[in-house]
Design a protein around this motif. Sequence first.
Motif, PDB file in Angstrom:
ATOM      1  N   ALA A   1      20.127  86.789 -42.206  1.00  0.00           N
ATOM      2  CA  ALA A   1      21.622  86.699 -41.938  1.00  0.00           C
ATOM      3  C   ALA A   1      22.201  85.571 -41.389  1.00  0.00           C
ATOM      4  O   ALA A   1      23.415  85.816 -41.628  1.00  0.00           O
ATOM      5  N   ALA A   2      21.097  84.905 -41.437  1.00  0.00           N
ATOM      6  CA  ALA A   2      22.110  83.448 -40.609  1.00  0.00           C
ATOM      7  C   ALA A   2      22.879  82.640 -41.662  1.00  0.00           C
ATOM      8  O   ALA A   2      23.277  81.897 -41.582  1.00  0.00           O
ATOM      9  N   MET A   3      22.058  83.184 -42.556  1.00  0.00           N
ATOM     10  CA  MET A   3      23.370  82.073 -43.985  1.00  0.00           C
ATOM     11  C   MET A   3      24.235  82.316 -44.394  1.00  0.00           C
ATOM     12  O   MET A   3      25.129  81.223 -44.295  1.00  0.00           O
ATOM     13  N   GLY A   4      24.457  83.540 -44.157  1.00  0.00           N
ATOM     14  CA  GLY A   4      26.098  83.794 -44.676  1.00  0.00           C
ATOM     15  C   GLY A   4      27.028  82.994 -43.698  1.00  0.00           C
ATOM     16  O   GLY A   4      28.133  82.826 -44.256  1.00  0.00           O
ATOM     17  N   PRO A   5      26.873  83.327 -42.124  1.00  0.00           N
ATOM     18  CA  PRO A   5      27.623  82.595 -41.842  1.00  0.00           C
ATOM     19  C   PRO A   5      28.167  80.843 -41.880  1.00  0.00           C
ATOM     20  O   PRO A   5      29.247  80.766 -41.469  1.00  0.00           O
ATOM     21  N   MET A   6      27.162  80.626 -41.519  1.00  0.00           N
ATOM     22  CA  MET A   6      27.040  79.216 -42.351  1.00  0.00           C
ATOM     23  C   MET A   6      27.791  78.824 -43.218  1.00  0.00           C
ATOM     24  O   MET A   6      28.430  77.947 -43.572  1.00  0.00           O
ATOM     25  N   LEU A   7      27.413  79.758 -44.637  1.00  0.00           N
ATOM     26  CA  LEU A   7      27.928  79.222 -46.157  1.00  0.00           C
ATOM     27  C   LEU A   7      30.008  79.910 -45.946  1.00  0.00           C
ATOM     28  O   LEU A   7      30.785  78.805 -46.384  1.00  0.00           O
ATOM     29  N   ARG A   8      30.038  80.733 -44.889  1.00  0.00           N
ATOM     30  CA  ARG A   8      31.721  80.716 -44.385  1.00  0.00           C
ATOM     31  C   ARG A   8      32.588  79.712 -44.065  1.00  0.00           C
ATOM     32  O   ARG A   8      33.255  79.190 -43.981  1.00  0.00           O
ATOM     33  N   GLU A   9      30.916  78.749 -43.052  1.00  0.00           N
ATOM     34  CA  GLU A   9      32.142  77.688 -41.809  1.00  0.00           C
ATOM     35  C   GLU A   9      32.257  76.542 -43.305  1.00  0.00           C
ATOM     36  O   GLU A   9      33.150  75.913 -42.560  1.00  0.00           O
ATOM     37  N   LEU A  10      31.452  76.630 -44.293  1.00  0.00           N
ATOM     38  CA  LEU A  10      31.467  75.626 -44.918  1.00  0.00           C
ATOM     39  C   LEU A  10      32.629  75.549 -45.952  1.00  0.00           C
ATOM     40  O   LEU A  10      33.221  74.759 -46.259  1.00  0.00           O
ATOM     41  N   TYR A  11      33.098  76.729 -46.294  1.00  0.00           N
ATOM     42  CA  TYR A  11      33.823  77.187 -47.379  1.00  0.00           C
ATOM     43  C   TYR A  11      34.865  76.653 -47.047  1.00  0.00           C
ATOM     44  O   TYR A  11      35.591  76.585 -47.280  1.00  0.00           O
ATOM     45  N   GLN A  12      34.937  76.497 -45.564  1.00  0.00           N
ATOM     46  CA  GLN A  12      36.356  76.668 -44.851  1.00  0.00           C
ATOM     47  C   GLN A  12      36.761  75.542 -44.623  1.00  0.00           C
ATOM     48  O   GLN A  12      37.649  74.976 -44.597  1.00  0.00           O
ATOM     49  N   ASP A  13      35.837  74.255 -44.407  1.00  0.00           N
ATOM     50  CA  ASP A  13      36.243  72.937 -43.974  1.00  0.00           C
ATOM     51  C   ASP A  13      36.089  71.791 -45.381  1.00  0.00           C
ATOM     52  O   ASP A  13      34.842  71.409 -45.270  1.00  0.00           O
ATOM     53  N   PRO A  14      36.647  71.836 -46.098  1.00  0.00           N
ATOM     54  CA  PRO A  14      36.978  71.566 -47.192  1.00  0.00           C
ATOM     55  C   PRO A  14      36.003  69.431 -46.889  1.00  0.00           C
ATOM     56  O   PRO A  14      35.701  68.673 -47.919  1.00  0.00           O
ATOM     57  N   GLY A  15      36.312  69.019 -46.077  1.00  0.00           N
ATOM     58  CA  GLY A  15      36.055  67.661 -45.379  1.00  0.00           C
ATOM     59  C   GLY A  15      34.663  67.264 -45.114  1.00  0.00           C
ATOM     60  O   GLY A  15      34.926  66.451 -44.775  1.00  0.00           O
ATOM     61  N   SER A  16      33.639  68.278 -44.906  1.00  0.00           N
ATOM     62  CA  SER A  16      32.856  68.866 -44.574  1.00  0.00           C
ATOM     63  C   SER A  16      31.172  67.744 -45.648  1.00  0.00           C
ATOM     64  O   SER A  16      30.727  67.582 -45.513  1.00  0.00           O
ATOM     65  N   GLY A  17      32.307  67.720 -46.818  1.00  0.00           N
ATOM     66  CA  GLY A  17      31.149  67.070 -47.531  1.00  0.00           C
ATOM     67  C   GLY A  17      30.654  68.087 -48.409  1.00  0.00           C
ATOM     68  O   GLY A  17      30.245  67.973 -49.540  1.00  0.00           O
ATOM     69  N   PHE A  18      30.838  69.850 -48.262  1.00  0.00           N
ATOM     70  CA  PHE A  18      30.018  70.724 -49.125  1.00  0.00           C
ATOM     71  C   PHE A  18      31.020  71.036 -50.556  1.00  0.00           C
ATOM     72  O   PHE A  18      31.870  71.066 -50.242  1.00  0.00           O
ATOM     73  N   LEU A  19      30.645  71.049 -51.377  1.00  0.00           N
ATOM     74  CA  LEU A  19      30.690  71.620 -52.685  1.00  0.00           C
ATOM     75  C   LEU A  19      30.315  72.731 -53.327  1.00  0.00           C
ATOM     76  O   LEU A  19      32.047  73.620 -53.796  1.00  0.00           O
ATOM     77  N   GLY A  20      29.346  73.714 -52.559  1.00  0.00           N
ATOM     78  CA  GLY A  20      29.377  74.906 -53.146  1.00  0.00           C
ATOM     79  C   GLY A  20      28.756  75.095 -53.265  1.00  0.00           C
ATOM     80  O   GLY A  20      27.307  74.559 -52.818  1.00  0.00           O
ATOM     81  N   ALA A  21      27.639  76.590 -53.271  1.00  0.00           N
ATOM     82  CA  ALA A  21      26.794  76.888 -53.241  1.00  0.00           C
ATOM     83  C   ALA A  21      26.494  78.113 -54.435  1.00  0.00           C
ATOM     84  O   ALA A  21      27.824  79.112 -54.600  1.00  0.00           O
ATOM     85  N   THR A  22      25.265  78.118 -55.159  1.00  0.00           N
ATOM     86  CA  THR A  22      25.091  79.341 -55.321  1.00  0.00           C
ATOM     87  C   THR A  22      23.267  80.572 -54.838  1.00  0.00           C
ATOM     88  O   THR A  22      22.523  79.044 -55.050  1.00  0.00           O
ATOM     89  N   THR A  23      23.475  81.384 -54.847  1.00  0.00           N
ATOM     90  CA  THR A  23      22.199  81.905 -54.274  1.00  0.00           C
ATOM     91  C   THR A  23      21.314  82.887 -55.634  1.00  0.00           C
ATOM     92  O   THR A  23      22.022  83.598 -56.211  1.00  0.00           O
ATOM     93  N   LEU A  24      19.899  82.628 -54.785  1.00  0.00           N
ATOM     94  CA  LEU A  24      19.328  83.189 -56.108  1.00  0.00           C
ATOM     95  C   LEU A  24      19.142  84.235 -55.326  1.00  0.00           C
ATOM     96  O   LEU A  24      17.891  83.708 -54.589  1.00  0.00           O
ATOM     97  N   ILE A  25      18.159  85.212 -55.943  1.00  0.00           N
ATOM     98  CA  ILE A  25      17.677  86.182 -55.141  1.00  0.00           C
ATOM     99  C   ILE A  25      16.134  85.785 -55.979  1.00  0.00           C
ATOM    100  O   ILE A  25      15.673  86.431 -56.844  1.00  0.00           O
ATOM    101  N   GLY A  26      14.668  86.165 -55.035  1.00  0.00           N
ATOM    102  CA  GLY A  26      13.526  86.028 -55.973  1.00  0.00           C
ATOM    103  C   GLY A  26      12.465  87.253 -55.332  1.00  0.00           C
ATOM    104  O   GLY A  26      13.229  87.526 -54.555  1.00  0.00           O
TER     105      GLY A  26
END
Length: 161
Positions: free
Chosen positions: A36-61
């Motif tokens: 559950a901790a990953m969602g808030p981190m990804l939201r934070e990154l998507y909201q901050d273009p200056g962070s250097g984060f470009l995007g993500a894809t989640t895969l379920i195994g």
Amino acid sequence: MVHLTTHDHDGDLAVFLIGARINKLWRPDGWWPALAAMGPMLRELYQDPGSGFLGATTLIGARGPTVVQYWRSVEDVYRYANADERKHRPAWVEFYRRAKRVPGAVGVWHETFSVPAGGHETLYVGVPGAMGLAAATGVVPASSRGRTARERLRHRSERSG
């Protein structure tokens, strides 16, 4: 007609894989908070273009998720991971605290790859919209970068050098 596309990025980048492995399915109190901790981190990154984060894809195994993240640089990954004011640090401290209380319920792993300019190539065949690196950086027709993987790598290498 088959639609061929590739990503629109010619510079350096970092690929960061992070995942969780659920070891004790019967102990969601030990593994659910880590997932559950990953969602808030990804939201934070998507909201901050200056962070250097470009995007993500989640895969379920079968044993848990893997998140493939694209960044401008490895330094940007480390800067985010070690920033006290960001969501990652408190989540990591909480993970260790919970792991002591429910040992072995979940494993967390990551792998970091520094990819130099000219060292990445993609091809998306018949994929509507964008996915993977193209979702993070933009989509262009594959024909604009070359017909084969070798040509697309050469094109990126020439543009960056």
